[in-house]
Design an enzyme around this catalytic site. Structure first.
Site, PDB file in Angstrom:
ATOM      1  N   PHE A   1     -12.137  18.992  14.386  1.00 51.01           N
ATOM      2  CA  PHE A   1     -13.175  19.027  13.353  1.00 51.01           C
ATOM      3  C   PHE A   1     -14.478  19.436  14.032  1.00 51.01           C
ATOM      4  O   PHE A   1     -15.043  18.683  14.826  1.00 51.01           O
ATOM      5  CB  PHE A   1     -13.308  17.660  12.683  1.00 51.01           C
TER       6      PHE A   1
ATOM      7  N   VAL B   1      -9.141  18.369   7.360  1.00 52.56           N
ATOM      8  CA  VAL B   1      -8.236  17.902   6.308  1.00 52.56           C
ATOM      9  C   VAL B   1      -8.329  18.842   5.109  1.00 52.56           C
ATOM     10  O   VAL B   1      -7.331  19.132   4.451  1.00 52.56           O
ATOM     11  CB  VAL B   1      -8.574  16.459   5.895  1.00 52.56           C
ATOM     12  N   GLN B   2      -9.540  19.340   4.833  1.00 57.69           N
ATOM     13  CA  GLN B   2      -9.728  20.249   3.706  1.00 57.69           C
ATOM     14  C   GLN B   2      -8.843  21.491   3.837  1.00 57.69           C
ATOM     15  O   GLN B   2      -8.191  21.918   2.869  1.00 57.69           O
ATOM     16  CB  GLN B   2     -11.202  20.665   3.599  1.00 57.69           C
TER      17      GLN B   2
ATOM     18  N   ASN C   1      -8.605  10.619   4.886  1.00 51.12           N
ATOM     19  CA  ASN C   1      -8.558  10.810   6.330  1.00 51.12           C
ATOM     20  C   ASN C   1      -8.529   9.423   6.980  1.00 51.12           C
ATOM     21  O   ASN C   1      -9.552   8.743   7.079  1.00 51.12           O
ATOM     22  CB  ASN C   1      -9.785  11.603   6.789  1.00 51.12           C
TER      23      ASN C   1
ATOM     24  N   LYS D   1       3.351  -0.643 -24.055  1.00 48.28           N
ATOM     25  CA  LYS D   1       3.895  -1.678 -23.165  1.00 48.28           C
ATOM     26  C   LYS D   1       3.806  -1.164 -21.736  1.00 48.28           C
ATOM     27  O   LYS D   1       4.192  -0.018 -21.463  1.00 48.28           O
ATOM     28  CB  LYS D   1       5.359  -1.967 -23.523  1.00 48.28           C
TER      29      LYS D   1
ATOM     30  N   ARG E   1      -7.725  15.730  18.184  1.00 50.32           N
ATOM     31  CA  ARG E   1      -7.782  14.413  17.563  1.00 50.32           C
ATOM     32  C   ARG E   1      -6.448  14.129  16.881  1.00 50.32           C
ATOM     33  O   ARG E   1      -5.619  15.022  16.677  1.00 50.32           O
ATOM     34  CB  ARG E   1      -8.926  14.307  16.558  1.00 50.32           C
TER      35      ARG E   1
ATOM     36  N   THR F   1       5.352  -3.999 -29.264  1.00 44.32           N
ATOM     37  CA  THR F   1       5.507  -3.672 -27.848  1.00 44.32           C
ATOM     38  C   THR F   1       6.784  -4.274 -27.274  1.00 44.32           C
ATOM     39  O   THR F   1       7.355  -3.741 -26.323  1.00 44.32           O
ATOM     40  CB  THR F   1       4.286  -4.144 -27.038  1.00 44.32           C
ATOM     41  N   ASP F   2       7.249  -5.385 -27.847  1.00 46.51           N
ATOM     42  CA  ASP F   2       8.529  -5.947 -27.419  1.00 46.51           C
ATOM     43  C   ASP F   2       9.676  -4.986 -27.749  1.00 46.51           C
ATOM     44  O   ASP F   2      10.633  -4.858 -26.978  1.00 46.51           O
ATOM     45  CB  ASP F   2       8.762  -7.294 -28.099  1.00 46.51           C
TER      46      ASP F   2
ATOM     47  N   HIS G   1      -8.559   7.167   9.864  1.00 47.61           N
ATOM     48  CA  HIS G   1      -9.097   7.417  11.201  1.00 47.61           C
ATOM     49  C   HIS G   1      -8.370   6.624  12.288  1.00 47.61           C
ATOM     50  O   HIS G   1      -8.048   5.449  12.126  1.00 47.61           O
ATOM     51  CB  HIS G   1     -10.583   7.066  11.236  1.00 47.61           C
TER      52      HIS G   1
END
Length: 307
Positions: free
Chosen positions: A164, A236-237, A263, A16, A181, A62-63, A265
């Site tokens: 960067f 970012v890495q 990232n 469910k 940046r 599932t109920d 921008h």
């Protein structure tokens, strides 16, 4: 469950999805505590006759799964973590039904936060926050456990201390190199705990909530650095790796961290006509964009992790 049928391999599970439940607890002083969860349940069970013989006698409806969520929420007399509730549900299905061999319970917690009025926390007032807390418990009938916790939608942005440079340049490259940046992302984290059985997990019902808050603080603090000088991000890495490494260094019972950090921008704006420059960029005017955006993700695990 994998079975051989008429020369074929057959795998099946049923469950469910998106069972929504809210639970309110009240302490003796009259303060209310609440959570809102979206619960997804998946059962691996021996119910092959339902598929091949029109025999539903081994199926957990599932109920019934949906109703079990509400009953178990009611039975939790004390406030508990989303991880603890996912384990409780999964443990119920594997122990209560003989044909269920494995239960997978994933829960997403909606970020309701207590409000402050006139500088004081309200007794029963809440507002919706941003990032979501997730948990997934995989429990086998033997008591074996796989437990993950997660964070979805942790939005972070800093207006400087990011650059960067030194990336591959070829005939298709137009991106200028920069030491200045804006850096923005929306972190998704999947955190695997090292506990391998139900008997090994901490008994404190708030333990995993405390670890979740600790992990979130580590991620945020590592991203931004000290309040005055910050910390420089060469990519970012690099920032992602430092964040993941900080989590594993400070949370000993966590075996792996997977981070996804798009990232998002913010593009410098310069506007000029043939004769006049109307807007000159000076690290102050940006065009926020969401598409396209860079995608950076990685996982870090201890040597002994089974991730």
């Amino acid at each position: 469950m994998a079975n051989k049928i008429e020369g074929f391999n057959f795998e099946q599970r049923h469950g469910k999805d998106r069972v929504r439940v809210a639970r309110v607890w009240k302490n003796k002083e009259g303060r209310h505590f609440m959570v809102e969860w979206s619960v997804s349940i998946s059962l691996l069970s021996d119910c092959l006759p339902a598929y091949v013989s029109d025999d539903n006698s081994d199926i957990v409806a599932t109920d019934t799964m949906k109703n079990t969520v509400y009953v178990k929420a009611k039975e939790c007399a004390e406030q508990l973590s989303v991880e603890a509730f996912s384990i409780e549900l999964a443990k119920h299905f594997t122990s209560y039904y003989k044909q269920v061999t494995t239960a997978i319970v994933k829960i997403v917690e909606k970020p309701w936060e207590r409000v402050n009025v006139d500088g004081h926390p309200h007794e029963h007032g809440f507002k919706l926050g941003s990032e979501k807390h997730t948990a997934e418990a995989v429990v086998k009938k033997s008591g074996a456990l796989q437990l993950t916790s997660g964070i979805e939608g942790l939005a972070l942005l800093k207006t400087t201390k990011s650059g960067f440079e030194g990336f591959i340049r070829d005939e298709y490259t137009t991106l200028p190199e920069t030491q200045e940046r804006m850096l923005a992302t929306e972190v998704t984290a999947v955190l695997r705990y090292s506990y391998e059985s139900l008997s090994s997990i901490p008994q404190n019902p708030h333990y995993f909530t405390e670890r979740y808050l600790e992990v979130k603080k580590i991620l945020v603090d590592t991203f931004f650095g000290p309040t005055k000088e910050g910390v420089y991000s060469p990519s970012v890495q690099s920032t992602l790796y430092q964040m993941a490494r900080a989590v594993l260094s400070r949370i000993p019972d966590m075996s792996s961290v997977q981070l996804k950090m798009p990232n998002l921008h913010f593009l410098p704006v310069n506007i000029s006509t043939k004769d006049t420059q109307i807007v000159k960029f000076d690290d102050d005017v940006y065009l926020p964009t969401s598409e396209p955006h860079g995608t950076i993700e990685a996982s870090l695990s201890r040597f002994w992790s089974k991730m």
